[in-house]
Write an enzyme that holds these catalytic residues in place. Structure first.
Site, mmCIF file in Angstrom:
data_model
loop_
_atom_site.group_PDB
_atom_site.id
_atom_site.type_symbol
_atom_site.label_atom_id
_atom_site.label_comp_id
_atom_site.label_asym_id
_atom_site.label_seq_id
_atom_site.Cartn_x
_atom_site.Cartn_y
_atom_site.Cartn_z
ATOM 1 N N LEU A 115 -79.214 -78.110 -17.590
ATOM 2 C CA LEU A 115 -79.327 -79.554 -17.823
ATOM 3 C C LEU A 115 -78.035 -80.290 -17.448
ATOM 4 O O LEU A 115 -77.900 -81.483 -17.687
ATOM 5 C CB LEU A 115 -79.670 -79.828 -19.301
ATOM 6 C CG LEU A 115 -80.955 -79.157 -19.821
ATOM 7 C CD1 LEU A 115 -81.241 -79.579 -21.253
ATOM 8 C CD2 LEU A 115 -82.153 -79.492 -18.927
ATOM 9 N N GLY A 116 -77.086 -79.583 -16.866
ATOM 10 C CA GLY A 116 -75.816 -80.204 -16.482
ATOM 11 C C GLY A 116 -75.908 -80.922 -15.144
ATOM 12 O O GLY A 116 -76.996 -81.093 -14.587
ATOM 13 N N TYR A 162 -58.741 -74.696 -17.082
ATOM 14 C CA TYR A 162 -59.904 -74.646 -16.202
ATOM 15 C C TYR A 162 -59.585 -73.828 -14.943
ATOM 16 O O TYR A 162 -60.364 -72.974 -14.521
ATOM 17 C CB TYR A 162 -60.281 -76.085 -15.841
ATOM 18 C CG TYR A 162 -61.477 -76.255 -14.945
ATOM 19 C CD1 TYR A 162 -62.759 -76.021 -15.414
ATOM 20 C CD2 TYR A 162 -61.313 -76.726 -13.644
ATOM 21 C CE1 TYR A 162 -63.862 -76.226 -14.590
ATOM 22 C CE2 TYR A 162 -62.404 -76.940 -12.819
ATOM 23 C CZ TYR A 162 -63.675 -76.687 -13.298
ATOM 24 O OH TYR A 162 -64.766 -76.903 -12.493
HETATM 25 N N1 SER Z 1 -65.217 -81.678 -10.856
HETATM 26 C C1 SER Z 1 -64.448 -80.709 -11.555
HETATM 27 C C2 SER Z 1 -63.547 -81.322 -12.556
HETATM 28 O O1 SER Z 1 -63.090 -82.410 -12.315
HETATM 29 C C3 SER Z 1 -63.619 -79.910 -10.601
HETATM 30 O O2 SER Z 1 -64.240 -78.754 -10.297
HETATM 31 O O3 SER Z 1 -63.251 -80.716 -13.525
#
Ligand code: SER
Length: 320
Positions: free
Chosen positions: A10-11, A142
């Site tokens: 759903l993302g 991340y």
């Molecule tokens: N769109 C992502 C973000 O901004 C980058 O992979 O975290």
């Protein structure tokens, strides 16, 4: 790919990939899973759906086994800004979810896809035409997750023979589901606010270049990579892909062709700006083009025309 399990369905990517894959492979052949089930009722009811927290390995295994899937598209993850705010949660969800999904792929002998990102690079990476193989020392949680994820996918390929494949996506721009919690989200927000308010205040500073891509190109890239000849995939986890290298002002100029009084100003968010500053300005996607024929069809102008068109339609339906 005959029977496909999608996590994070759903993302931002999942909500479009799910429908596209159901079009191609058949509704019952694509199993949607997400931690939420109260949102996007249309999608939840559009075919097989299971609620799944990807940190729960047994649950994931049982769903994959129940539907006898042969492909896993693992999309569930926290994006960069949220991960920076909640680093331990990001580690547990992004890495825990990935290793669980890879384990299912190993046990059930599934083909496997998960996205990496421009976030897999850091301040010591060459910023312009960032090569496929280069320094990867990201300074965000991340990014740490993405580099570790690329290596983990390599490991499952070499050690266990799992057919892992991946793409380093740039910022993805789309009108169906919002990204949420990313650094590149401004590039989606700007279109909504252009239509709603004829102005936008960017949290990313003037002159900050990042790579971007329109969702239809991202979906085509996933499908092309998954269908490509494995013998040709030297850099299977993960390929640099990009469609454009843009700064906020470039979006403003493109939008002004349709909304001439559109105004852009800036109120920089230091956290997201620091993340953006640590990422490349432009990626070199030669390996993707040479090894499996990647190409992008939307440049900034073509994407802007389509985004404004589709979003206008979506927003007018919401009001009525
Ligand atoms: N769109 C992502 C973000 O901004 C980058 O992979 O975290």
């Amino acid at each position: 790919m005959k029977k496909i399990l999608i996590t994070g369905a759903l993302g931002q990517i999942g909500s479009e990939l799910l429908l596209k894959m159901r079009d191609i492979y058949g509704t019952d052949q694509v199993i949607a899973t997400d931690i939420k089930s109260d949102k996007h009722q249309g999608l939840v009811q559009s075919g097989p759906y299971e609620t799944l927290d990807v940190t729960q390995a047994q649950d994931m295994f049982h769903i994959a086994q129940k539907y006898q899937v042969d492909t896993i598209i693992h999309l569930a993850a926290l994006l960069s800004a949220t991960a920076e705010a909640k680093p331990l949660l990001a580690w547990n969800l992004n890495m825990g979810g990935l290793v669980n999904a890879l384990e299912v792929a190993r046990e059930l002998r599934c083909q496997f896809f998960t996205p990496s990102s421009i976030g897999a690079f850091g301040p010591s990476t060459p910023k312009e035409h960032t090569p496929q193989v280069t320094i990867q020392r990201p300074t965000t949680m991340y990014g740490v997750n993405k580099v570790a994820g690329e290596l983990l996918c390599d490991y499952y390929f070499y050690k266990f023979g799992v057919d892992t494949r991946g793409l380093r996506f740039p910022g993805l721009i789309s009108y169906v589901a919002p990204p949420g919690g990313g650094t590149t989200d401004y590039a989606v927000d700007i279109y909504y606010e252009a239509l709603q308010k004829s102005r936008y205040t960017s949290y990313i500073a003037q002159g900050t270049y990042m790579d971007m891509m329109y969702m239809p190109d991202a979906l085509r890239a996933i499908l092309a990579l998954m269908e490509s000849d494995p013998a040709k995939l030297i850099h299977r986890n993960a390929y640099n892909v990009t469609a454009m290298s843009v700064q906020p002002e470039d979006f403003a100029q493109a939008i002004r062709k349709y909304i001439p009084n559109f105004k852009l100003d800036y109120k920089v968010d230091p956290i997201r700006q620091a993340i953006a500053d640590s990422w490349p300005n432009s990626l070199d996607s030669t390996a993707a083009r040479e090894e499996w024929g990647f190409s992008a069809t939307y440049d900034l102008d073509k994407m802007t025309m389509d985004m404004l068109d589709k979003l206008q339609e979506k927003l007018s339906h919401k009001v009525s």
